[in-house]
Each structure stands twice: as structure tokens, then as C-alpha cells.
Design an enzyme around this catalytic site. Structure first.
Site, PDB file in Angstrom:
ATOM      1  N   LEU A  63      -8.683  16.218  -7.499  1.00 21.95           N
ATOM      2  CA  LEU A  63      -7.868  15.048  -7.838  1.00 21.95           C
ATOM      3  C   LEU A  63      -8.184  14.535  -9.234  1.00 21.95           C
ATOM      4  O   LEU A  63      -7.604  13.545  -9.680  1.00 21.95           O
ATOM      5  CB  LEU A  63      -8.106  13.930  -6.821  1.00 21.95           C
ATOM      6  CG  LEU A  63      -7.924  14.324  -5.350  1.00 21.95           C
ATOM      7  CD1 LEU A  63      -8.288  13.154  -4.445  1.00 21.95           C
ATOM      8  CD2 LEU A  63      -6.497  14.787  -5.078  1.00 21.95           C
ATOM      9  N   TYR A 118       2.278  15.313 -20.712  1.00 26.53           N
ATOM     10  CA  TYR A 118       1.518  15.217 -19.462  1.00 26.53           C
ATOM     11  C   TYR A 118       1.998  16.290 -18.487  1.00 26.53           C
ATOM     12  O   TYR A 118       1.201  16.976 -17.844  1.00 26.53           O
ATOM     13  CB  TYR A 118       1.701  13.825 -18.865  1.00 26.53           C
ATOM     14  CG  TYR A 118       1.081  13.618 -17.506  1.00 26.53           C
ATOM     15  CD1 TYR A 118      -0.294  13.565 -17.350  1.00 26.53           C
ATOM     16  CD2 TYR A 118       1.881  13.459 -16.371  1.00 26.53           C
ATOM     17  CE1 TYR A 118      -0.867  13.358 -16.101  1.00 26.53           C
ATOM     18  CE2 TYR A 118       1.329  13.257 -15.117  1.00 26.53           C
ATOM     19  CZ  TYR A 118      -0.048  13.200 -14.988  1.00 26.53           C
ATOM     20  OH  TYR A 118      -0.606  13.011 -13.753  1.00 26.53           O
ATOM     21  N   LYS A 122      -0.047  19.469 -16.736  1.00 26.22           N
ATOM     22  CA  LYS A 122      -0.092  19.671 -15.286  1.00 26.22           C
ATOM     23  C   LYS A 122       0.437  21.053 -14.913  1.00 26.22           C
ATOM     24  O   LYS A 122      -0.106  21.725 -14.022  1.00 26.22           O
ATOM     25  CB  LYS A 122       0.718  18.577 -14.578  1.00 26.22           C
ATOM     26  CG  LYS A 122       0.030  17.221 -14.522  1.00 26.22           C
ATOM     27  CD  LYS A 122      -1.242  17.299 -13.682  1.00 26.22           C
ATOM     28  CE  LYS A 122      -1.839  15.944 -13.405  1.00 26.22           C
ATOM     29  NZ  LYS A 122      -3.079  16.022 -12.602  1.00 26.22           N
ATOM     30  N   ASN A 147       5.886   9.213  -7.600  1.00 21.27           N
ATOM     31  CA  ASN A 147       5.197   7.941  -7.835  1.00 21.27           C
ATOM     32  C   ASN A 147       4.425   7.536  -6.594  1.00 21.27           C
ATOM     33  O   ASN A 147       4.980   7.502  -5.491  1.00 21.27           O
ATOM     34  CB  ASN A 147       6.214   6.844  -8.181  1.00 21.27           C
ATOM     35  CG  ASN A 147       6.948   7.126  -9.470  1.00 21.27           C
ATOM     36  OD1 ASN A 147       6.412   6.920 -10.552  1.00 21.27           O
ATOM     37  ND2 ASN A 147       8.173   7.611  -9.361  1.00 21.27           N
ATOM     38  N   PRO A 309      -5.711 -35.883  24.762  1.00 22.19           N
ATOM     39  CA  PRO A 309      -6.012 -36.113  26.178  1.00 22.19           C
ATOM     40  C   PRO A 309      -4.991 -37.021  26.858  1.00 22.19           C
ATOM     41  O   PRO A 309      -4.625 -38.083  26.332  1.00 22.19           O
ATOM     42  CB  PRO A 309      -7.393 -36.769  26.143  1.00 22.19           C
ATOM     43  CG  PRO A 309      -8.016 -36.234  24.892  1.00 22.19           C
ATOM     44  CD  PRO A 309      -6.891 -36.131  23.913  1.00 22.19           C
ATOM     45  N   GLY A 310      -4.495 -36.589  28.027  1.00 18.48           N
ATOM     46  CA  GLY A 310      -3.597 -37.380  28.839  1.00 18.48           C
ATOM     47  C   GLY A 310      -2.159 -37.429  28.363  1.00 18.48           C
ATOM     48  O   GLY A 310      -1.317 -38.058  29.020  1.00 18.48           O
TER      49      GLY A 310
END
Length: 408
Positions: A63, A118, A122, A147, A309-310
Site C-alpha cells: 500500500l 501519477y 502507477k 476515490n 414523584p406522584g
């Protein structure tokens, strides 16, 4: 299996290394692969390291490469030159293990890549690998990546998705020349899945017609079959929605297998610490509070209700909206009564009662056409309830009607 990854600290390398380590450490159990060693090689390693790794490995993922050099000449040095060194090391130790090369679609030198320096570097690396395979009879796997995007990808480098995700996550400026530009995108987890298949000898093979891979069982090249073709405009629209979620609480649908799911995970990975947490705005009164925390056009909305509560809350009904209540702390009583008169008795329909507690997690449906309430039976503790509604609350059309469950 002992696996060598060159370029181990790069975007693809880091994701592959961490996955292989999970297999090695038996944390990833959905695979038949067995990994005993993960050799990580990058620019800070020595040549002795490379020798040692090449002598011992059973598979190589190459890689390593150059994407943004100081000069055009560095493309050939970084992409072709290192590949030559790597293959020479393998030959030195007579290691004929399979070798994978990460190339680029730019190596096709087709379309807008026709004059890519590039791409030429490659392509030279590809031919070098093919010649090595012919010479040594080693299995060679050459992948031309489109991509790439996903977590840990470096922004403002070689991924426009990483750049945009980072910009929206950190409120940075960005530039878009043409929102109609279409990209072919490959998600990092899908690529890593393909690489694991390659380790098993199950890689996807293809030949190329320009930029397009054509699947062939005995194809010269390899490819990851799952990619997404998306315009920049669509990417930007999604990122705008994602970045507004702490304010709107409206979450974009991210179906399994979708580009949206992959982009959302990628976006989240760029959030700074201060945006990893966000405040919610709720409504409170003497009975307690009610705070929405998630809404989606497909699945409705989720909220957290705190009853003091309640106290009794609710006492209303809906025509179509339905809800589910889940008490997660405290204990109380949920009551429901169908509206109208029971023709069999000539009286109100009977009240259904459900005692609920955080000690036994149970969901209770709030049925359409039934008035309902929730009562905190404690004298001292708040009761906390998670509530789901199958539609988003619309203040202009609340579809909520007051009605006591039990008349006093």
C-alpha cells in the site's frame, strides 16, 4: 498466516492493520482467516525490518506510495522505485507468497487521466508486478482504486470526501467548482472486506474498458465490486444535514448498505471533542420534563420523559399517531381507555392498567383511539421513560386531544 503491510500508517494501511489485528487477537469472529503476525512497514522502518518481514511473510499488501510529492519525478521514485525494492527483497529470500499492489484508476491513462504523471507511475508499478508474477509464478493481485473515503482519511490531501467532512465537522471554509461533478467512491470497510477475500484466494477479478472494470473470472486485474457514483452536490447536501443534527434533531435516513450510512460514519469520525457532545432543549413544568432527542421522517421521534414523584402526565389520545413507552428508572402505572361507549355494557370502555418499572424493562403500546396517561407511583423518586412516536410532532397539526383516562 503472517501478513506484511507496506504503507501501514497510511489511510488504507491503518484500517487494514487494525482489522487484521482483530483477527489475530480473535476479536473478529466472522471470518475463517487465521492471522499469526501483522508486519507493519512504513517510512520510519529500517531496511533490516523490510528484509526480516519479506523473509517471513505469507502475503504482502503493498500500500506504500506517493500521492503529493514535491516534484513530478517523485511519483516514479515513490510508486515504482519502492515496488522494485520490495519485489527484489522477496526474490532475495525466494519468497513466492502472493503480493497485492494498490494502484489507481488513473493508471488507465483514460479520459481526464490521459496525461497523469501519477497515473504513469502507477502503471509502471503495475507492469513491474505483472512481470514479477510471470517470472516467479507468484500470485499477483493488482487493484486500481477509485476515490476512497472513510475514517482516518487525511483531509486536504487526496480525498475530497475527507476534505468536505472535515470542513463541515469543524466549520471550515470549502470550495466547490462544480456540484454536478460525479465521483465513483469506494468505502474503506468495503475495500478491507475485499482484501480479506483476497487473503482467502477469493478476490474479484476483472479487465478494464477504459475506467470501467468488467468482471472476468481470470481477469488480469482485481477490484472491489461495491462502489457508489454520487455527485458532489449530493455529498454536500448530506453533510449539511448531518452537521445540523444537533440543532434540528432530524436524522437523515441511513439504510443498511447505503452510501448515506457510510458517509455519515465518515463525517462523525471528523468531529472535534466539543462537537461530540451537544445540548438538548426540553419543556419542563411542575410535573417534570419532556425532551426530544431523535427524529427521522421514516421512523418518527424518540424522547425522554421525566415524571416527578406522584405526578400524572398524558391524559390525551391520537387518531393515527401511536407511541411506545419504556420506563427505565423508577416505577409507575400506565392507563389506557378506548374512547366511546362499550355497546355491550352501555358504559365507558374499561381502563387497561400496566404497572411498569425500571427493574423489569417492558414496552407498552399507546394505542390510536385510546386516551392514555403515565403516573409516577413513587413518593420520592423521579420516573424516567423513553418514548417513541411513529411520526414527528407537528406543532401546527398536533393531532393530540385532551381526555381524562379515569373520571374522578
Amino acid at each position: 498466516m503472517k501478513i506484511l503491510i507496506t504503507g501501514a500508517k497510511g489511510f488504507v494501511g491503518r484500517n487494514l492493520v487494525e482489522t487484521l489485528k482483530c483477527i489475530r487477537d480473535e476479536k473478529k469472529r466472522d471470518t475463517r482467516l487465521s492471522v499469526s503476525e501483522v508486519y507493519e512497514y512504513d517510512v520510519d522502518n529500517s531496511e533490516d525490518d523490510l528484509d526480516r518481514f519479506c523473509a517471513d511473510c505469507d502475503f504482502v499488501f503493498n500500500l506504500a506510495g506517493v500521492n503529493r510529492p514535491q516534484t513530478q519525478e517523485e511519483f516514479m521514485t515513490g510508486n515504482f522505485g519502492f515496488a522494485q525494492i520490495l519485489l527484489d527483497k522477496l526474490k532475495k529470500y525466494n519468497n513466492r507468497c502472493p503480493v497485492m499492489l494498490s494502484s489507481s484508476i488513473q493508471a488507465s491513462l483514460s479520459g481526464r487521466y490521459a496525461d497523469s504523471e501519477y497515473g504513469r507511475s502507477k502503471l509502471a508499478g503495475e507492469e513491474l508486478f505483472f512481470e514479477y508474477g510471470n517470472e516467479t509464478k507468484s500470485r499477483v493481485l493488482v487493484y486500481r482504486f477509485p476515490n476512497l473515503f472513510g475514517k482516518w482519511c487525511r483531509p486536504n490531501y487526496n480525498s475530497v470526501i475527507a476534505t468536505f467532512c472535515n470542513a463541515f465537522a469543524n466549520d471550515l471554509a470549502y470550495t466547490v467548482n462544480d456540484p454536478n461533478t460525479e465521483l465513483e467512491l469506494l468505502y474503506i470497510d468495503d475495500l478491507v472486506s475485499e482484501m480479506l477475500l483476497a487473503l482467502e484466494g477469493l478476490e474479484h477479478r476483472c479487465n478494464y474498458d477504459g475506467l470501467v472494470p468488467i468482471e472476468r473470472v481470470n481477469g488480469r486485474y482485481c477490484y472491489a465490486p461495491l462502489t457508489f457514483k454520487v455527485t458532489l452536490g449530493r455529498v454536500l447536501d448530506l453533510l449539511k444535514d448531518f452537521s445540523q443534527q444537533p440543532i434540528s434533531l432530524l436524522f437523515t435516513s441511513i439504510p443498511e448498505g447505503s452510501f448515506e450510512k457510510r458517509l455519515y460514519s465518515t463525517f462523525l469520525s471528523y468531529l472535534p471533542a466539543e462537537k461530540t457532545i451537544f445540548d438538548l432543549k426540553g419543556a419542563s413544568d411542575s410535573r417534570g420534563s419532556f425532551t426530544e432527542f431523535f427524529r427521522n421522517n421514516d421512523v418518527g421521534q424518540f424522547s425522554v420523559n421525566i415524571s416527578k414523584p406522584g405526578m400524572t402526565k398524558g391524559q390525551h389520545w391520537h387518531h393515527t399517531k401511536m407511541e411506545i413507552f419504556l420506563v427505565v428508572s423508577g416505577h409507575g402505572l400506565i392507563q389506557e381507555r378506548r374512547l366511546g361507549i362499550d355497546p355491550q355494557t352501555g358504559k365507558d370502555y374499561p381502563v387497561r392498567e400496566f404497572y411498569v418499572s425500571g427493574e423489569k424493562l417492558q414496552c407498552v403500546y399507546m394505542l390510536p383511539g385510546y386516551t392514555h396517561n403515565i403516573i409516577n407511583l413513587s413518593d420520592s423518586e423521579d420516573m424516567i421513560t423513553i418514548m417513541w412516536a411513529n411520526e414527528i410532532f407537528d406543532a401546527k397539526h398536533p393531532e393530540t386531544y385532551h381526555e381524562e383516562v379515569q373520571y374522578v
